[in-house]
Design an enzyme around this catalytic site. Structure first.
Site, short mmCIF file in Angstrom:
data_model
loop_
_atom_site.label_atom_id
_atom_site.label_comp_id
_atom_site.label_asym_id
_atom_site.label_seq_id
_atom_site.Cartn_x
_atom_site.Cartn_y
_atom_site.Cartn_z
N GLU A 97 0.83 -1.21 0.00
CA GLU A 97 0.00 0.00 0.00
C GLU A 97 0.85 1.26 0.00
O GLU A 97 2.02 1.22 0.39
CB GLU A 97 -0.85 0.01 1.29
CG GLU A 97 -2.32 -0.17 1.11
CD GLU A 97 -3.05 0.94 0.37
OE1 GLU A 97 -2.44 1.71 -0.39
OE2 GLU A 97 -4.28 1.03 0.57
N ASP A 98 0.24 2.36 -0.39
CA ASP A 98 0.94 3.64 -0.31
C ASP A 98 0.94 4.20 1.11
O ASP A 98 1.96 4.64 1.62
CB ASP A 98 0.33 4.66 -1.28
CG ASP A 98 -1.19 4.79 -1.18
OD1 ASP A 98 -1.82 4.09 -0.34
OD2 ASP A 98 -1.77 5.58 -1.94
N ASP A 101 -3.79 5.06 6.85
CA ASP A 101 -4.30 6.19 7.63
C ASP A 101 -5.15 5.62 8.75
O ASP A 101 -4.63 5.19 9.77
CB ASP A 101 -5.07 7.10 6.67
CG ASP A 101 -5.56 8.38 7.33
OD1 ASP A 101 -5.17 8.65 8.47
OD2 ASP A 101 -6.35 9.12 6.71
N PHE A 150 -2.12 15.63 5.06
CA PHE A 150 -2.47 15.05 3.76
C PHE A 150 -1.26 15.15 2.83
O PHE A 150 -0.80 16.24 2.50
CB PHE A 150 -3.67 15.77 3.15
CG PHE A 150 -4.17 15.08 1.93
CD1 PHE A 150 -5.05 14.01 2.03
CD2 PHE A 150 -3.73 15.46 0.66
CE1 PHE A 150 -5.49 13.33 0.90
CE2 PHE A 150 -4.17 14.79 -0.48
CZ PHE A 150 -5.05 13.73 -0.36
N ARG A 163 0.77 11.98 -8.52
CA ARG A 163 1.22 10.61 -8.21
C ARG A 163 2.67 10.40 -8.63
O ARG A 163 3.37 9.58 -8.05
CB ARG A 163 0.35 9.57 -8.93
CG ARG A 163 -1.06 9.45 -8.37
CD ARG A 163 -1.74 8.19 -8.94
NE ARG A 163 -3.19 8.21 -8.74
CZ ARG A 163 -3.81 7.80 -7.64
NH1 ARG A 163 -3.11 7.35 -6.63
NH2 ARG A 163 -5.12 7.85 -7.55
P1 5GP Z 1 -7.38 4.39 5.29
O1 5GP Z 1 -7.95 5.51 6.10
O2 5GP Z 1 -8.40 3.36 4.94
O3 5GP Z 1 -6.14 3.80 5.94
O4 5GP Z 1 -6.88 5.07 3.96
C1 5GP Z 1 -7.43 4.72 2.74
C2 5GP Z 1 -6.81 5.42 1.58
O5 5GP Z 1 -6.98 6.82 1.71
C3 5GP Z 1 -5.32 5.22 1.41
O6 5GP Z 1 -4.98 4.01 0.80
C4 5GP Z 1 -5.04 6.39 0.48
O7 5GP Z 1 -5.38 6.05 -0.83
C5 5GP Z 1 -5.98 7.45 1.03
N1 5GP Z 1 -5.25 8.36 1.93
C6 5GP Z 1 -5.19 8.35 3.28
N2 5GP Z 1 -4.38 9.33 3.73
C7 5GP Z 1 -3.92 9.99 2.63
C8 5GP Z 1 -3.03 11.11 2.42
O8 5GP Z 1 -2.47 11.73 3.33
N3 5GP Z 1 -2.81 11.46 1.12
C9 5GP Z 1 -3.38 10.82 0.06
N4 5GP Z 1 -3.07 11.27 -1.15
N5 5GP Z 1 -4.21 9.77 0.23
C10 5GP Z 1 -4.47 9.36 1.49
MG MG Z 2 -4.63 3.55 -1.26
#
Ligand code: 5GP
Ligand code: MG
Length: 174
Positions: A97-98, A101, A150, A163
């Protein structure tokens, strides 16, 4: 956000250096196991591209796309937008994963994949937000812990932009 600049948080050299270390950990943990590197689309593709070039033990690559329905409490609320091409039963899987969060997306995705009887499902993420996560999600490998901002670049987007930035930065309104 209409007008913003991108403030650099992690530069390319720094990121590449850590990815080599994460790859070495994976190499050590999966020697001879032939794991499936399952890249989580879209954001995971840049980290994964670097990571796989530093893993020397044999592996396969697959891709999975998923989105969570946020705002609901029940787990299992996940939509697979692109499923893996190959079965994972009896295999070790590493989800790449990238960013983690809240962890909701990976928590649900991992649970869903575990129903297919893999030997294991682990998580490798480029970035881990330094927050209290409401979900009990073990993050097995991460390159960087970052503050709760973010961020974009290195696969991460803002409205599908940025990206391709070769660094990670956060958006700052101007
Ligand atoms: P989760 O809250 O489920 O861990 O995050 C889901 C998705 O939200 C991540 O895979 C990513 O694609 C997006 N996301 C969460 N935090 C960030 C951030 O700081 N920047 C960006 N560009 N995407 C984010
Ligand atoms: Mg993602």
């Amino acid at each position: 956000m209409e007008n913003y600049v991108i403030e650099k948080l992690l530069d390319r050299k720094e990121i590449e250096g850590r990815i080599v270390q994460v790859a070495a950990q994976i190499d050590q943990d999966y020697r001879g196991e032939n794991p499936i590197i399952a890249v989580v689309l879209k954001g995971g593709f840049v980290f994964a591209a670097d990571l796989v070039r530093d893993i020397h033990t044999p592996f396969n690559v697959d891709f999975v796309g998923a989105s969570s329905y946020k705002g609901t409490k029940s787990s299992g609320d996940i939509k697979i937008t692109k499923d893996l091409d190959n079965p994972i039963g009896g295999r070790h899987v590493i989800l790449v994963e990238d960013i983690v969060d809240t962890g909701l997306t990976l928590f649900n995705l991992k649970k869903l994949l575990e129903q297919r009887n893999p030997l294991s499902v682990k998580i490798a993420t480029l970035l881990l937000k330094d927050i209290d996560r409401p979900f009990d999600l073990p993050v097995d490998y991460y390159a960087f812990k970052i503050p709760d901002k973010f961020v974009v670049g290195f696969g991460l987007d803002y409205n599908e932009m940025h990206r391709g930035l070769p660094y990670v930065g956060y958006l700052k309104a101007i």
